[in-house]
Scaffold this motif. Sequence first.
Motif, PDB file in Angstrom:
ATOM      1  N   SER A  78       2.019 -14.660  -2.078  1.00  0.00           N
ATOM      2  CA  SER A  78       0.837 -14.113  -1.389  1.00  0.00           C
ATOM      3  C   SER A  78       1.237 -13.248  -0.204  1.00  0.00           C
ATOM      4  CB  SER A  78      -0.059 -15.263  -0.937  1.00  0.00           C
ATOM      5  OG  SER A  78       0.630 -16.065  -0.002  1.00  0.00           O
ATOM      6  N   ASN A  79       2.323 -13.627   0.510  1.00  0.00           N
ATOM      7  CA  ASN A  79       2.778 -12.813   1.636  1.00  0.00           C
ATOM      8  C   ASN A  79       3.260 -11.449   1.173  1.00  0.00           C
ATOM      9  OD1 ASN A  79       2.282 -14.606   3.775  1.00  0.00           O
ATOM     10  ND2 ASN A  79       4.093 -15.807   3.261  1.00  0.00           N
ATOM     11  N   THR A  80       4.015 -11.402   0.044  1.00  0.00           N
ATOM     12  CA  THR A  80       4.454 -10.101  -0.478  1.00  0.00           C
ATOM     13  C   THR A  80       3.272  -9.244  -0.900  1.00  0.00           C
ATOM     14  OG1 THR A  80       4.700 -11.188  -2.642  1.00  0.00           O
ATOM     15  CG2 THR A  80       6.656 -11.016  -1.246  1.00  0.00           C
ATOM     16  N   LYS A  81       2.273  -9.869  -1.531  1.00  0.00           N
ATOM     17  CA  LYS A  81       1.081  -9.107  -1.927  1.00  0.00           C
ATOM     18  C   LYS A  81       0.370  -8.545  -0.709  1.00  0.00           C
ATOM     19  CE  LYS A  81       0.096 -11.541  -6.241  1.00  0.00           C
ATOM     20  NZ  LYS A  81      -0.871 -12.425  -6.940  1.00  0.00           N
ATOM     21  N   LEU A  82       0.292  -9.340   0.342  1.00  0.00           N
ATOM     22  CA  LEU A  82      -0.386  -8.867   1.559  1.00  0.00           C
ATOM     23  C   LEU A  82       0.358  -7.695   2.187  1.00  0.00           C
ATOM     24  CD1 LEU A  82      -1.420 -12.232   3.190  1.00  0.00           C
ATOM     25  CD2 LEU A  82      -2.943 -10.453   2.414  1.00  0.00           C
ATOM     26  N   ILE A  83       1.694  -7.723   2.153  1.00  0.00           N
ATOM     27  CA  ILE A  83       2.464  -6.609   2.717  1.00  0.00           C
ATOM     28  C   ILE A  83       2.173  -5.329   1.934  1.00  0.00           C
ATOM     29  CG2 ILE A  83       4.804  -5.737   3.025  1.00  0.00           C
ATOM     30  CD1 ILE A  83       5.559  -8.787   3.530  1.00  0.00           C
ATOM     31  N   GLU A  84       2.118  -5.426   0.594  1.00  0.00           N
ATOM     32  CA  GLU A  84       1.790  -4.245  -0.211  1.00  0.00           C
ATOM     33  C   GLU A  84       0.394  -3.742   0.076  1.00  0.00           C
ATOM     34  OE1 GLU A  84       2.364  -5.506  -4.167  1.00  0.00           O
ATOM     35  OE2 GLU A  84       4.565  -5.553  -4.058  1.00  0.00           O
ATOM     36  N   GLU A  85      -0.555  -4.662   0.214  1.00  0.00           N
ATOM     37  CA  GLU A  85      -1.932  -4.252   0.505  1.00  0.00           C
ATOM     38  C   GLU A  85      -2.045  -3.607   1.877  1.00  0.00           C
ATOM     39  OE1 GLU A  85      -4.040  -7.836   0.031  1.00  0.00           O
ATOM     40  OE2 GLU A  85      -4.006  -7.781  -2.177  1.00  0.00           O
ATOM     41  N   LEU A  86      -1.243  -4.074   2.829  1.00  0.00           N
ATOM     42  CA  LEU A  86      -1.255  -3.453   4.153  1.00  0.00           C
ATOM     43  C   LEU A  86      -0.736  -2.022   4.104  1.00  0.00           C
ATOM     44  CD1 LEU A  86       0.006  -6.418   6.319  1.00  0.00           C
ATOM     45  CD2 LEU A  86      -2.197  -5.328   6.478  1.00  0.00           C
ATOM     46  N   ALA A  87       0.302  -1.773   3.290  1.00  0.00           N
ATOM     47  CA  ALA A  87       0.797  -0.405   3.151  1.00  0.00           C
ATOM     48  C   ALA A  87      -0.269   0.502   2.541  1.00  0.00           C
ATOM     49  CB  ALA A  87       2.048  -0.405   2.283  1.00  0.00           C
ATOM     50  N   ILE A  88      -0.991  -0.015   1.527  1.00  0.00           N
ATOM     51  CA  ILE A  88      -2.066   0.781   0.915  1.00  0.00           C
ATOM     52  C   ILE A  88      -3.163   1.059   1.926  1.00  0.00           C
ATOM     53  CG2 ILE A  88      -3.847   0.734  -0.862  1.00  0.00           C
ATOM     54  CD1 ILE A  88      -1.835  -1.051  -2.486  1.00  0.00           C
ATOM     55  N   ALA A  89      -3.485   0.053   2.744  1.00  0.00           N
ATOM     56  CA  ALA A  89      -4.525   0.240   3.758  1.00  0.00           C
ATOM     57  C   ALA A  89      -4.109   1.279   4.795  1.00  0.00           C
ATOM     58  CB  ALA A  89      -4.817  -1.088   4.441  1.00  0.00           C
ATOM     59  N   LYS A  90      -2.813   1.307   5.153  1.00  0.00           N
ATOM     60  CA  LYS A  90      -2.334   2.338   6.082  1.00  0.00           C
ATOM     61  C   LYS A  90      -2.557   3.730   5.516  1.00  0.00           C
ATOM     62  CE  LYS A  90       1.287  -0.351   8.404  1.00  0.00           C
ATOM     63  NZ  LYS A  90       2.751  -0.489   8.579  1.00  0.00           N
ATOM     64  N   ASN A  91      -2.203   3.925   4.247  1.00  0.00           N
ATOM     65  CA  ASN A  91      -2.404   5.239   3.621  1.00  0.00           C
ATOM     66  C   ASN A  91      -3.879   5.626   3.609  1.00  0.00           C
ATOM     67  OD1 ASN A  91       0.354   5.535   3.043  1.00  0.00           O
ATOM     68  ND2 ASN A  91       0.150   4.246   1.225  1.00  0.00           N
ATOM     69  N   ASN A  92      -4.756   4.672   3.312  1.00  0.00           N
ATOM     70  CA  ASN A  92      -6.200   4.971   3.303  1.00  0.00           C
ATOM     71  C   ASN A  92      -6.695   5.366   4.685  1.00  0.00           C
ATOM     72  OD1 ASN A  92      -6.578   4.421   0.562  1.00  0.00           O
ATOM     73  ND2 ASN A  92      -6.681   2.223   0.955  1.00  0.00           N
ATOM     74  N   ILE A  93      -6.188   4.704   5.730  1.00  0.00           N
ATOM     75  CA  ILE A  93      -6.621   5.027   7.098  1.00  0.00           C
ATOM     76  C   ILE A  93      -6.153   6.434   7.481  1.00  0.00           C
ATOM     77  CG2 ILE A  93      -6.223   4.410   9.519  1.00  0.00           C
ATOM     78  CD1 ILE A  93      -6.208   1.452   8.462  1.00  0.00           C
ATOM     79  N   ILE A  94      -4.936   6.817   7.061  1.00  0.00           N
ATOM     80  CA  ILE A  94      -4.454   8.185   7.362  1.00  0.00           C
ATOM     81  C   ILE A  94      -5.343   9.223   6.676  1.00  0.00           C
ATOM     82  CG2 ILE A  94      -2.533   9.759   6.965  1.00  0.00           C
ATOM     83  CD1 ILE A  94      -0.718   7.171   7.252  1.00  0.00           C
TER      84      ILE A  94
END
Length: 606
Positions: free
Chosen positions: A233-249
């Motif tokens: 679950s921690n690895t999945k959350l790290i990937e989702e955080l990277a996707i969220a960063k791209n969406n915010i940019i």
Amino acid sequence: MATKDPTAVERANLLNMAKLSIKGLIESALSFGRTLDSDYPPLQQFFVVMEHCLKHGLKVRKSFLSYNKTIWGPLELVEKLYPEAEEIGASVRDLPGLKTPLGRARAWLRLALMQKKMADYLRCLIIQRDLLSEFYEYHALMMEEEGAVIVGLLVGLNVIDANLCVKGEDLDSQVGVIDFSMYLKNEEDIGNKERNVQIAAILDQKNYVEELNRQLNSTVSSLHSRVDSLEKSNTKLIEELAIAKNNIIKLQEENHQLRSENKLILMKTQQNLEVTKVDVETELQTYKHSRQGLDEMYNEARRQLRDESQLRQDVENELAVQVSMKHEIELAMKLLEKDIHEKQDTLIGLRQQLEEVKAINIEMYQKLQSSEDGLKEKNEIIARLEEKTNKITVAMRQLEQRLQQAEKAQMEAEDEDKKYLQECQSKSDSLQKQISQKEKQLVQLETDLKIEKEWRQTLQEDLQKEKDALSHLRNETQQIISLKKEFLNIQDENQQLKKVHHEQEQALQELGSKLSESKLKIEDIKEANKALQGLVWLKDKEATHCKLCEKEFSLSKRKHHCRNCGEIFCNACSDNELPLPSSPKPVRVCDSCHALLIQRCSSNLP
């Protein structure tokens, strides 16, 4: 001597057998400590005794082919006297393997025992002696006091739990013979029973220990699986955080584009306002010149026609510009709606992820703050748009006032034309045609104004919808913040559990290594014990701290005895081994004893 009634003797014998069978069944069942099966011998003998008791004194019913003497008849009466017994009767009749009334009666007794209502059913039957007289003789056990005593004894069977399989048994062809050897006790039987009880207790303890080991193994495996799932679950959350960063940019880039488009719209509206101001000034100048002399009216009328034609062109141009502005504003509103929908979709996706994993990292909090800043900027943009719409409404009102002034001027011009109709009718006809054309233009302008008013109302409704959507987004952000706090708490608990798990694993490893060492050192300890019989050996319970370093004992810091002085030390303070006079092999010794023994050895040397 007076002879006794044989039926009374039979009733007494059956009563005594019923007492013995019921008492033995209850005692054996309580010592057995489990649910009874149909193969349990005391239970089988109980049913045989109950069958003999119910058969005592039955009347023989004659039929065309043979004589019938069964206990199913009186048991079938229980359904009429006790309504709850209808289920047993129906289930007995539905059993496929039963063909005789005796088999049905045996099945009825087993089902009544499983329901723990045998005493209640038979009590209802004994009370109705008028009905029982059809099936039993006057001297039968069920008609006398012995039957009531047996029913009272049956109440004690409610303590027993029985699980009997009635479908598979052949109840029709069973032979009911009472085994008296079960009730005749010898000394050997009593000793065997005690041994059996002890063996059963030992087996129960063994099963209990095995179940404890299984439970411990299952808990360890579940802990490992939980740790693996948390890491995934921690690895999945790290990937989702990277996707969220791209969406915010991407959202920030779109905000910059919207700002540039809003600046362009502001520049265009300012240019349109300047053009309208110039037109208003020209109109005022023309109306002032028209009020001067009558001789100049004709020439001024021509000039006014030219000016009005120019104004018409200007107004059409303005309308075209406003239409283009309207289209641009609509496009901007659509873009804003698309942005809002995309943000809503992203928020829904984040919420689903939060519900599944119930976790968000600390970086999401900073990103939420940046998104809140973006929302604030969008609120400011919406406020600016509202100000722009207010300005547009003010400009429209000014245009309406100008149109009203133009209408008033036209009315005055018509009055003046009517005065001079007699002098110049031909000129007035041409002027009336031009005025009719102008009225048509005014009607068109009024229709355009109505359309613009409707468009303004739609814009206001869209703005209200956007405000509602923004309030909904704020509520969702608050929910996300609360979920974030829960996630942080869960992370802290997870870290604490990992620490405890790590410490336990270390302790288990140390225990395993020390157990392997202890097996090798058992002989040395025995020899050391022989030598240390005269020493004072401290108990483990009395020592809580190491005598040298004074540190507290724990799972990782275990206790060790010094074979010389008998005190208790930790591993670091007693990791020395020396041969003592009592034991030729090297034995564990504390640091202080080690130093003293070495000094003695060095002093003894020449």
